[in-house]
Design an enzyme around this catalytic site. Structure first.
Site: not given
Ligand code: PBG
Length: 309
Positions: A179, A233
């Site tokens: 991520k 992601k």
């Molecule tokens: C937070 C989380 C995020 C997303 C999913 N879980 C945002 C972040 O890490 O700030 C993002 C998903 C999206 O942008 O659609 N743990």
């Protein structure tokens, strides 16, 4: 006849936002076409997923501001929004899988995914202890898959052990393994209400977009700790990572086509720069071609309807 790949509704995971209240729908300005729904309306969403052939929904809470604290204790309240929404979904449509996000950002006063020290630095090991408790209440509520999205080290192993000890041996872990600290998460942070709270960025725990080999190391660690599947992601900007993870590990790989990607497609369509339905289906095919088993996408219901013809 010669197509190498196919997209079907069975490839889709549909993220849904939950809000407090009764009979509530709160449309999201930065995610046109997406709303937050109160718990009493989640059963209908789960049934809609079933009717569309979407095998899994992913739930994210907009925790009321008064319940956001330094210690994120609402995350492991067995009666929090998420746990109530999981039960509502499973009661309404037991065949539809429910995936829950394990991370503290909807529960902390500062919007970070973990607990912080006095200087605001995110604390890995203290956070893992809370994530474990959070995953347990979600499993207890009936989640089929818990998905740690926090990027702390060691959380997959800790959660797996806790699930086993509590008898939740069939609850899967889908690890947000690679991520990235991304500029594409803005609308999501609006949706869960953390955008205005967040101080600084998430670069001390999420990945640097310059790195690909590090992603492979992150995936290896999560698989070693017991992850059943892994996620990359954001989605489209990181398809090279999907491909490398798939080739190296031969495990189910998912991608999250995140909120900013959804918003870009909607903006392009609204501006007349492209045709939305075609953009949606072409990007989903790109994920399949790259090696994804499935895709988390806010376009899931739109795509499922298109695919049904
Ligand atoms: C937070 C989380 C995020 C997303 C999913 N879980 C945002 C972040 O890490 O700030 C993002 C998903 C999206 O942008 O659609 N743990």
């Amino acid at each position: 006849m010669v197509a190498e790949h196919v997209v079907t509704p069975a490839d889709l995971i549909w993220p849904l936002f939950i809000c407090d209240g009764d009979g509530a729908e709160e449309p999201l300005a930065s995610l046109p076409g997406v709303s937050r729904w109160s718990v009493d309306r989640i059963g209908a969403k789960a049934k809609e997923a079933r009717a569309l052939g979407i095998p899994c929904i992913a739930l994210f809470p907009n925790t009321p501001p008064s319940l956001r604290t330094e210690d994120a204790r609402e995350a492991f309240n067995a009666d929090n929004l998420i746990c109530r929404a999981v039960k509502a979904a499973k009661d309404a449509a037991p065949e539809v899988g429910v995936l829950t996000d394990v991370a503290l950002d909807p529960y902390t006063a500062h919007g970070h995914d973990g607990l912080t020290d006095a200087s605001g630095y995110v604390l890995n090991d203290d956070t893992v202890a809370v994530l474990r408790d959070q995953a347990l209440v979600q499993a207890e509520a009936g989640a089929d898959i818990v998905a740690p999205s926090d990027m702390m080290d060691g959380r997959v192993g800790a959660i797996r052990e806790a699930l086993e000890d509590a008898g939740h041996v069939n609850v899967q872990i889908m690890a947000y393994a690679a991520k990235y600290a991304s500029a594409f998460y803005g609308p999501f942070r609006d949706a869960v209400g953390s955008r205005g709270l967040l101080k600084g960025d998430k670069k001390t725990y999420q990945m640097d977009s310059a790195n690909a080999e590090e992603a492979l190391r992150e995936v290896a660690l999560d698989l070693d700790e017991g992850a059943d599947s892994v996620m990359v992601k954001p989605g489209l900007p990181y398809l090279d990572i999907v491909r490398r993870v798939k080739e190296r590990f031969e495990v189910p790989v998912f991608a999250y086509q995140v909120s900013g990607e959804y918003a870009m497609i909607e903006a392009a369509a609204a501006a007349g720069a492209g045709e939305r339905d075609a953009l949606v289906l072409e990007t989903l095919m790109a994920f399949k071609r790259a090696g994804c088993s499935g895709v988390l996408t806010y376009h899931a219901p739109v795509a499922a309807r298109l695919l049904a013809g």
